[in-house]
Design a protein around this motif. Sequence first.
Motif, short mmCIF file in Angstrom:
data_model
loop_
_atom_site.label_atom_id
_atom_site.label_comp_id
_atom_site.label_asym_id
_atom_site.label_seq_id
_atom_site.Cartn_x
_atom_site.Cartn_y
_atom_site.Cartn_z
N TRP A 20 6.98 14.28 12.38
CA TRP A 20 5.90 13.30 12.33
C TRP A 20 5.12 13.36 13.62
O TRP A 20 5.69 13.51 14.70
CB TRP A 20 6.46 11.90 12.09
N PRO A 23 -1.92 11.68 13.90
CA PRO A 23 -3.02 12.38 13.23
C PRO A 23 -4.30 12.33 14.08
O PRO A 23 -4.52 11.36 14.82
CB PRO A 23 -3.23 11.60 11.94
N ASP A 33 1.18 7.74 11.46
CA ASP A 33 1.61 9.10 11.75
C ASP A 33 1.53 9.96 10.50
O ASP A 33 1.41 9.46 9.39
CB ASP A 33 2.99 9.15 12.40
N GLU A 34 1.56 11.28 10.74
CA GLU A 34 1.43 12.25 9.66
C GLU A 34 2.54 13.27 9.72
O GLU A 34 3.11 13.52 10.78
CB GLU A 34 0.08 12.98 9.73
N LYS A 35 2.80 13.87 8.57
CA LYS A 35 3.72 15.00 8.48
C LYS A 35 3.00 16.03 7.62
O LYS A 35 2.69 15.77 6.45
CB LYS A 35 5.05 14.62 7.85
N ARG A 52 -0.56 16.73 3.36
CA ARG A 52 0.19 15.96 4.35
C ARG A 52 0.62 14.62 3.78
O ARG A 52 0.06 14.13 2.80
CB ARG A 52 -0.63 15.73 5.61
N LEU A 54 0.82 10.71 5.10
CA LEU A 54 0.28 9.82 6.12
C LEU A 54 0.91 8.46 5.88
O LEU A 54 0.93 7.98 4.74
CB LEU A 54 -1.24 9.74 6.00
N GLU A 122 -1.87 13.20 0.95
CA GLU A 122 -3.26 13.62 1.08
C GLU A 122 -3.39 15.13 0.98
O GLU A 122 -2.56 15.86 1.53
CB GLU A 122 -3.84 13.16 2.42
#
Length: 129
Positions: A20, A23, A33-35, A52, A54, A122
């Motif tokens: 994570w 972004p 946060d994003e992965k 991703r 989010l 996303e």
Amino acid sequence: MPVTKEHREFHAIAMSGDGWQLPEGYKPGGGVDEKILSGSLDPERQQGSRTRLLRFQPGVFTTKPFVHDYWEEVFLLEGDLTVGNDEEGNGGEAFVAPTYACRPPGVYHGPFKSEGGCLLLEIHYYDPA
């Protein structure tokens, strides 16, 4: 345009811990946060595609609309998301999972907030030239 995603069969995704990150366009420590699950975007060449996750922590809100030069498809997997709040996090239109949005390049969207937290899937991509 070259394919920017690799073949990957089903595999576990760690929903906590490593992978994570902050972004682009969000403030550090802001609760978003994003992965990245696959792919990448190359804004300089306006190429690529990425998928991703989010996530917004409960109570988080952004204060400015977003706009970008790529397509965006968003699926609200879990939780709630309000779109169009003001700079204090008030107002806007609330949505709960499952909901979906598809935005072409150049569309202003947001700001966003989540009362109870949310998880979004996303997909971002440029139109092939």
